[in-house]
Design a protein around this motif. Structure first.
Motif, mmCIF file in Angstrom:
data_model
loop_
_atom_site.group_PDB
_atom_site.id
_atom_site.type_symbol
_atom_site.label_atom_id
_atom_site.label_comp_id
_atom_site.label_asym_id
_atom_site.label_seq_id
_atom_site.Cartn_x
_atom_site.Cartn_y
_atom_site.Cartn_z
ATOM 1 N N PRO A 103 -7.297 -9.271 -38.350
ATOM 2 C CA PRO A 103 -6.546 -10.399 -38.916
ATOM 3 C C PRO A 103 -5.033 -10.174 -38.902
ATOM 4 N N ALA A 104 -4.605 -8.932 -39.080
ATOM 5 C CA ALA A 104 -3.164 -8.648 -39.039
ATOM 6 C C ALA A 104 -2.609 -8.880 -37.636
ATOM 7 N N GLY A 105 -3.397 -8.552 -36.631
ATOM 8 C CA GLY A 105 -2.982 -8.805 -35.254
ATOM 9 C C GLY A 105 -2.875 -10.293 -34.971
ATOM 10 N N ALA A 106 -3.851 -11.055 -35.456
ATOM 11 C CA ALA A 106 -3.812 -12.508 -35.279
ATOM 12 C C ALA A 106 -2.603 -13.099 -35.991
ATOM 13 N N ALA A 107 -2.298 -12.581 -37.167
ATOM 14 C CA ALA A 107 -1.133 -13.073 -37.908
ATOM 15 C C ALA A 107 0.161 -12.755 -37.173
ATOM 16 N N ALA A 108 0.239 -11.577 -36.571
ATOM 17 C CA ALA A 108 1.444 -11.200 -35.818
ATOM 18 C C ALA A 108 1.642 -12.127 -34.620
ATOM 19 N N VAL A 109 0.557 -12.478 -33.957
ATOM 20 C CA VAL A 109 0.647 -13.379 -32.805
ATOM 21 C C VAL A 109 1.036 -14.783 -33.252
ATOM 22 N N ARG A 110 0.421 -15.266 -34.341
ATOM 23 C CA ARG A 110 0.773 -16.604 -34.842
ATOM 24 C C ARG A 110 2.232 -16.668 -35.290
ATOM 25 N N ALA A 111 2.749 -15.567 -35.817
ATOM 26 C CA ALA A 111 4.130 -15.542 -36.313
ATOM 27 C C ALA A 111 5.148 -15.750 -35.189
ATOM 28 N N VAL A 112 4.825 -15.327 -33.994
ATOM 29 C CA VAL A 112 5.793 -15.455 -32.891
ATOM 30 C C VAL A 112 5.462 -16.602 -31.941
ATOM 31 N N ASN A 113 4.340 -17.300 -32.182
ATOM 32 C CA ASN A 113 3.912 -18.382 -31.291
ATOM 33 C C ASN A 113 3.741 -19.704 -32.024
ATOM 34 N N ASP A 114 4.617 -19.977 -32.964
ATOM 35 C CA ASP A 114 4.598 -21.257 -33.697
ATOM 36 C C ASP A 114 3.238 -21.568 -34.317
ATOM 37 N N GLY A 115 2.585 -20.537 -34.829
ATOM 38 C CA GLY A 115 1.297 -20.727 -35.488
ATOM 39 C C GLY A 115 0.098 -20.709 -34.564
ATOM 40 N N ASN A 116 0.309 -20.574 -33.278
ATOM 41 C CA ASN A 116 -0.780 -20.544 -32.303
ATOM 42 C C ASN A 116 -1.175 -19.109 -31.987
#
Length: 145
Positions: A103-116
């Motif tokens: 989940p932390a990895g998914a959050a890191a990706v969403r943080a830099v991709n406008d929530g995607n």
């Protein structure tokens, strides 16, 4: 975590159903070939061909120590598969984070991709790069060595 195996299992199941039908039609060689194709497709869409994933926190710690890039990916992603295959053996030198397992990895990706959850997202020196070319990633890896 279970959703990572849905597509590979569906591919094997569909291949089995079609192969069974071909066997009943008296075409066992065609059935075997078709089943092999479906199993190979299932394998390429599973996490089996990717290096062992680590947590985002562990990948960040390791990357801070050795300077190697972090690749955030997910099973079934054709762009992730393309990156993995084109990197060849050098893919094992990168830090891979499966966003469906972490989940932390998914959050890191969403943080830099406008929530995607756009993957692959590669972090080099804490700078994100979305869907970079395999050649660029290989170049970044050689710089960190």
């Amino acid at each position: 975590m279970k959703r990572a195996w849905i597509l590979p299992m569906l591919l094997v199941l569909c291949g089995s159903v079609v192969a069974t039908e071909l066997v009943f039609q008296g075409r066992p060689y065609a059935a075997a070939a078709l089943l092999l194709v479906f199993v190979l497709l299932a394998g390429t869409n599973s996490r089996l061909i990717f290096p062992k994933s680590v947590s985002a926190l562990k990948a960040q710690r390791r990357s801070a120590g050795d300077g190697r890039p972090i690749v955030f990916w997910r099973p079934g992603c054709t762009y992730c598969l393309r990156l993995r295959i084109r990197l060849g053996r050098s893919a094992h030198q990168l830090h891979w984070v499966d966003i469906w397992r972490d989940p932390a990895g998914a959050a890191a990706v969403r943080a830099v991709n406008d929530g995607n959850e756009t993957v692959p997202t590669v972090f080099v020196a804490d700078q994100p790069h979305v869907n970079p070319s395999p050649e660029w990633v290989r170049e970044q890896l050689s710089r960190s060595a």
